[in-house]
Design a protein around this motif. Structure first.
Motif, short mmCIF file in Angstrom:
data_model
loop_
_atom_site.label_atom_id
_atom_site.label_comp_id
_atom_site.label_asym_id
_atom_site.label_seq_id
_atom_site.Cartn_x
_atom_site.Cartn_y
_atom_site.Cartn_z
N SER A 109 0.91 -1.24 -0.13
CA SER A 109 0.03 -0.10 0.00
C SER A 109 0.82 1.26 0.03
N VAL A 110 0.43 2.34 -0.51
CA VAL A 110 1.07 3.61 -0.90
C VAL A 110 0.14 4.61 -0.19
N GLU A 111 0.79 5.46 0.56
CA GLU A 111 -0.04 6.72 0.81
C GLU A 111 0.99 7.95 0.57
N VAL A 112 0.27 9.28 0.46
CA VAL A 112 1.19 10.52 0.54
C VAL A 112 1.29 10.83 1.90
N LEU A 113 2.27 11.10 2.29
CA LEU A 113 2.59 11.86 3.75
C LEU A 113 2.69 13.10 3.54
N ALA A 114 3.46 13.75 2.69
CA ALA A 114 3.75 15.17 2.47
C ALA A 114 3.75 15.38 1.07
N TYR A 115 2.61 16.56 0.56
CA TYR A 115 2.65 16.74 -0.75
C TYR A 115 3.67 17.86 -1.04
N ARG A 116 3.75 18.26 -2.48
CA ARG A 116 4.48 19.17 -2.92
C ARG A 116 3.84 20.47 -2.47
N PRO A 117 4.59 21.67 -2.00
CA PRO A 117 4.07 22.83 -1.67
C PRO A 117 3.31 23.47 -2.79
N VAL A 118 2.48 24.73 -2.38
CA VAL A 118 1.89 25.38 -3.28
C VAL A 118 2.57 27.04 -3.18
N TYR A 119 2.73 27.54 -4.20
CA TYR A 119 3.40 28.95 -4.24
C TYR A 119 2.50 29.95 -4.52
N VAL A 120 2.19 30.93 -3.58
CA VAL A 120 1.45 32.03 -3.81
C VAL A 120 2.22 33.46 -3.96
N LEU A 121 2.21 34.02 -5.28
CA LEU A 121 3.08 35.27 -5.37
C LEU A 121 2.18 36.59 -6.00
N GLY A 122 2.99 37.41 -5.79
CA GLY A 122 2.19 38.55 -6.34
C GLY A 122 1.60 39.53 -5.34
N PRO A 161 -4.33 45.74 -1.19
CA PRO A 161 -5.31 46.51 -2.23
C PRO A 161 -5.29 46.80 -3.54
N ARG A 162 -4.05 46.35 -3.96
CA ARG A 162 -3.69 46.72 -5.39
C ARG A 162 -4.28 45.38 -6.24
N ALA A 163 -4.44 44.21 -5.48
CA ALA A 163 -4.65 42.83 -6.17
C ALA A 163 -6.06 43.07 -7.30
N ASN A 164 -5.59 42.00 -8.31
CA ASN A 164 -6.83 41.91 -9.32
C ASN A 164 -7.48 40.58 -8.63
N LYS A 165 -8.67 40.99 -8.25
CA LYS A 165 -9.35 39.82 -7.48
C LYS A 165 -10.64 39.17 -8.47
N THR A 166 -10.38 39.25 -9.59
CA THR A 166 -10.99 38.63 -10.79
C THR A 166 -10.62 37.83 -11.79
N MET A 167 -9.09 38.00 -11.77
CA MET A 167 -8.33 37.03 -12.65
C MET A 167 -7.01 36.49 -11.89
N VAL A 168 -6.69 35.37 -12.25
CA VAL A 168 -5.34 34.73 -11.56
C VAL A 168 -4.60 34.17 -12.63
N VAL A 169 -3.27 34.09 -12.30
CA VAL A 169 -2.45 33.30 -13.35
C VAL A 169 -1.82 32.26 -12.76
N LEU A 170 -2.28 31.18 -13.19
CA LEU A 170 -1.98 29.73 -12.48
C LEU A 170 -0.95 29.01 -13.50
N ILE A 229 -0.38 33.15 -9.14
CA ILE A 229 -0.05 34.56 -9.18
C ILE A 229 -0.95 35.58 -9.31
N ILE A 230 -0.95 36.50 -8.22
CA ILE A 230 -1.92 37.47 -8.21
C ILE A 230 -1.33 38.71 -8.87
N GLU A 231 -1.77 39.08 -9.88
CA GLU A 231 -1.42 40.43 -10.74
C GLU A 231 -2.12 41.50 -9.99
N GLU A 232 -1.44 42.86 -10.46
CA GLU A 232 -1.91 44.17 -9.76
C GLU A 232 -3.00 44.59 -10.76
N SER A 233 -4.25 45.14 -10.07
CA SER A 233 -5.48 45.57 -11.01
C SER A 233 -5.06 47.06 -11.40
N PHE A 234 -5.45 47.30 -12.42
CA PHE A 234 -5.22 48.48 -13.03
C PHE A 234 -6.51 49.25 -13.14
#
Length: 192
Positions: free
Chosen positions: A109-122, A150-159, A186-191
């Motif tokens: 049997s195989v189980e995942v103990l630790a997953y790869r991390p997630v990166y949150v940028l911008g 406060p400058r974050a674009n909350k409607t689009m994300v780069v993945l 990646i959270i880009e800046e809203s203009f």
């Protein structure tokens, strides 16, 4: 002299604004992004697995998938496991143990103990690397990173997902965007 300074400042402003223009990444929907991970978890380099070979304590233990996507265990050759789910990995290990004559009827049997991390940028309060937890959504990942600036674009994300050759722009909807291990958000800046 003054005209040269004004001209230089205008050129720098134009150059700066051109870097802020929207990206040229392909666009994908939330539903499409979610379907790429709906088929179950596929292990990859950096995952830490617990392999249990029943009645064989010397073969049971924790093993890290190397950068080439292989799993190294006692008695058997390196097993290429990247892109396979834990049940498929168990089957590969079982067949190699049996083929080598090490275990007559291996139960693995195989189980995942630790997953790869997630990166949150911008445009988040604390950009960086965060531990993955199963069923992680986009907004949970943003919360781990301290929330939007406060400058974050909350409607689009780069993945960027390891299964994709290039990052994708995703327009956020009411449907939750599921984040996979190893994703870069990646959270880009809203203009606006």
């Amino acid at each position: 002299m003054r005209a040269a300074l004004v001209s230089g400042a205008m050129a720098m402003t134009a150059l700066g604004l051109s870097g802020c223009a929207s990206n040229d990444y392909p666009t994908s929907s939330v539903a499409n992004a979610n379907t790429t991970i709906s088929s179950g978890y596929a292990v990859a380099a950096g995952d830490n697995l617990k392999v249990t070979v029943f009645d064989e304590p010397s073969l049971t233990g924790e093993f890290l998938i190397d950068s080439a996507g292989n799993l190294a265990m006692p008695l058997i050759e390196k097993v290429p496991v990247a892109g396979r789910n834990p049940n498929e990995v168990a089957g590969l290990i079982s067949s190699q143990l049996k083929a080598g004559g090490y275990v007559l009827d291996p139960k693995v049997s195989v189980e995942v103990l630790a997953y790869r991390p997630v990166y949150v940028l911008g445009e988040v309060a604390q950009p960086g690397e965060y531990p993955y937890s199963p069923d992680l959504t986009f907004f949970q990942a943003i919360a781990k990173a301290g929330g939007f600036t406060p400058r974050a674009n909350k409607t689009m994300v780069v993945l960027q997902r390891s299964a994709w050759s290039t990052p994708r722009t995703i327009k956020l909807t009411d449907e939750p965007l599921i984040i996979a291990p190893g994703d870069t958000v990646i959270i880009e800046e809203s203009f606006l």
